[in-house]
Design a protein around this motif. Structure first.
Motif, PDB file in Angstrom:
ATOM      1  N   LEU A 159       7.545  17.620 -35.585  1.00  0.00           N
ATOM      2  CA  LEU A 159       7.403  18.979 -35.052  1.00  0.00           C
ATOM      3  C   LEU A 159       7.011  19.987 -36.127  1.00  0.00           C
ATOM      4  CD1 LEU A 159       7.577  20.929 -32.698  1.00  0.00           C
ATOM      5  CD2 LEU A 159      10.037  21.135 -33.146  1.00  0.00           C
ATOM      6  N   ARG A 160       7.647  19.945 -37.285  1.00  0.00           N
ATOM      7  CA  ARG A 160       7.328  20.916 -38.335  1.00  0.00           C
ATOM      8  C   ARG A 160       5.862  20.829 -38.754  1.00  0.00           C
ATOM      9  NH1 ARG A 160      10.357  20.003 -43.563  1.00  0.00           N
ATOM     10  NH2 ARG A 160      12.175  20.514 -42.331  1.00  0.00           N
ATOM     11  N   ASP A 161       5.356  19.618 -38.906  1.00  0.00           N
ATOM     12  CA  ASP A 161       3.952  19.439 -39.278  1.00  0.00           C
ATOM     13  C   ASP A 161       3.021  19.910 -38.148  1.00  0.00           C
ATOM     14  OD1 ASP A 161       4.980  18.331 -41.583  1.00  0.00           O
ATOM     15  OD2 ASP A 161       3.709  16.553 -41.520  1.00  0.00           O
ATOM     16  N   ARG A 162       3.411  19.633 -36.903  1.00  0.00           N
ATOM     17  CA  ARG A 162       2.587  20.089 -35.769  1.00  0.00           C
ATOM     18  C   ARG A 162       2.506  21.615 -35.734  1.00  0.00           C
ATOM     19  NH1 ARG A 162       4.853  17.878 -30.616  1.00  0.00           N
ATOM     20  NH2 ARG A 162       6.186  16.722 -31.995  1.00  0.00           N
ATOM     21  N   ILE A 163       3.626  22.251 -35.981  1.00  0.00           N
ATOM     22  CA  ILE A 163       3.630  23.725 -36.005  1.00  0.00           C
ATOM     23  C   ILE A 163       2.709  24.226 -37.101  1.00  0.00           C
ATOM     24  CG2 ILE A 163       5.066  25.741 -36.533  1.00  0.00           C
ATOM     25  CD1 ILE A 163       7.371  24.228 -35.050  1.00  0.00           C
ATOM     26  N   GLU A 164       2.781  23.607 -38.271  1.00  0.00           N
ATOM     27  CA  GLU A 164       1.915  24.003 -39.386  1.00  0.00           C
ATOM     28  C   GLU A 164       0.443  23.743 -39.060  1.00  0.00           C
ATOM     29  OE1 GLU A 164       1.928  23.781 -44.243  1.00  0.00           O
ATOM     30  OE2 GLU A 164       3.365  22.593 -43.099  1.00  0.00           O
TER      31      GLU A 164
ATOM     32  N   TRP B  59      -1.008  23.675 -36.031  1.00  0.00           N
ATOM     33  CA  TRP B  59      -1.527  24.611 -35.031  1.00  0.00           C
ATOM     34  C   TRP B  59      -1.504  26.048 -35.524  1.00  0.00           C
ATOM     35  CZ3 TRP B  59      -4.839  22.601 -32.260  1.00  0.00           C
ATOM     36  CH2 TRP B  59      -4.738  21.254 -31.917  1.00  0.00           C
ATOM     37  N   HIS B  60      -0.649  26.375 -36.471  1.00  0.00           N
ATOM     38  CA  HIS B  60      -0.702  27.692 -37.099  1.00  0.00           C
ATOM     39  C   HIS B  60      -2.004  27.822 -37.897  1.00  0.00           C
ATOM     40  CE1 HIS B  60       0.686  31.422 -38.859  1.00  0.00           C
ATOM     41  NE2 HIS B  60       0.363  30.928 -40.055  1.00  0.00           N
TER      42      HIS B  60
ATOM     43  N   ARG C  20       0.067  22.298 -24.394  1.00  0.00           N
ATOM     44  CA  ARG C  20      -0.279  23.706 -24.179  1.00  0.00           C
ATOM     45  C   ARG C  20      -1.775  23.975 -24.170  1.00  0.00           C
ATOM     46  NH1 ARG C  20       4.286  27.112 -27.437  1.00  0.00           N
ATOM     47  NH2 ARG C  20       6.043  26.222 -26.304  1.00  0.00           N
TER      48      ARG C  20
END
Length: 189
Positions: free
Chosen positions: A107-112, A114-115, A132
């Motif tokens: 999750l942390r890497d995915r957030i980074e 997509w940011h 999404r």
């Protein structure tokens, strides 16, 4: 027999079977128009071996020359954003980002990811489910598609393998790539 003589060799199949939108009832122009209408942010969805990566290969070729493309690939073996990935994400201005398999990331890497993707001029992600992102194209394999691809890739061997295709597709849960690998083994055997 040498592997390079096998008509089902994976490298050969990739070369002779580029993504053809007509096989899924559309055109490149319709796909690109839909992508524009979705704000140039979308995903292509389908099960394993349905053609998502092949689609990204073709879409990348379509975009090259018009816009710079950055491609990131993740799978069971590559489950983290590496420093070179982060460097690419930091330099996305005016570039299109193609992402394959982002759901393999924590999750942390995915957030980074997509940011960083916010800076890209466009994004297409290949996934099993949309999440999404709006769906640009949904891909499903079936016996008719497999038969059509077989006829294009291996016309001489098509008659020999045509009747096996429905059973092979069931065995491999629609994964056409694995169907070709089994055909490779059978032809070599």
């Amino acid at each position: 027999m040498k592997a390079r003589e096998n008509p089902f060799a994976p490298g050969r199949m990739e070369r002779v079977l580029p993504f053809d939108p007509e096989l899924v009832g559309t055109t490149w122009q319709e796909i690109e128009s839909r992508w524009e209408s979705l704000g140039r942010r979308a995903c292509v969805v389908g099960h394993h071996g349905a053609g998502k990566t092949t689609f990204l290969d073709g879409f990348e070729r379509r975009l090259c020359g018009r816009v710079p493309v950055v491609r990131l690939f993740f799978n069971r073996s590559k489950r983290r954003l590496e420093p070179e990935d982060l460097e690419k994400l930091g330099d996305l201005g005016g570039k299109c980002l193609l992402v394959d398999g982002d759901r393999h990331l924590p999750l942390r890497d995915r957030i980074e990811l997509w940011h960083g993707a916010r800076k890209a001029s466009g994004v297409v992600s290949a996934r099993h489910r949309a999440g999404r992102l709006p769906v640009l194209l949904g891909l499903r394999s079936n016996p008719q598609l497999a038969e059509s691809l077989l006829g294009r890739a291996c016309p001489k061997e098509a008659a020999e393998f045509r009747e096996l295709l429905p059973a092979l597709l069931r065995r491999h849960r629609g994964n056409i790539r694995n169907v070709w690998l089994e055909c490779y083994d059978r032809w070599a055997g």
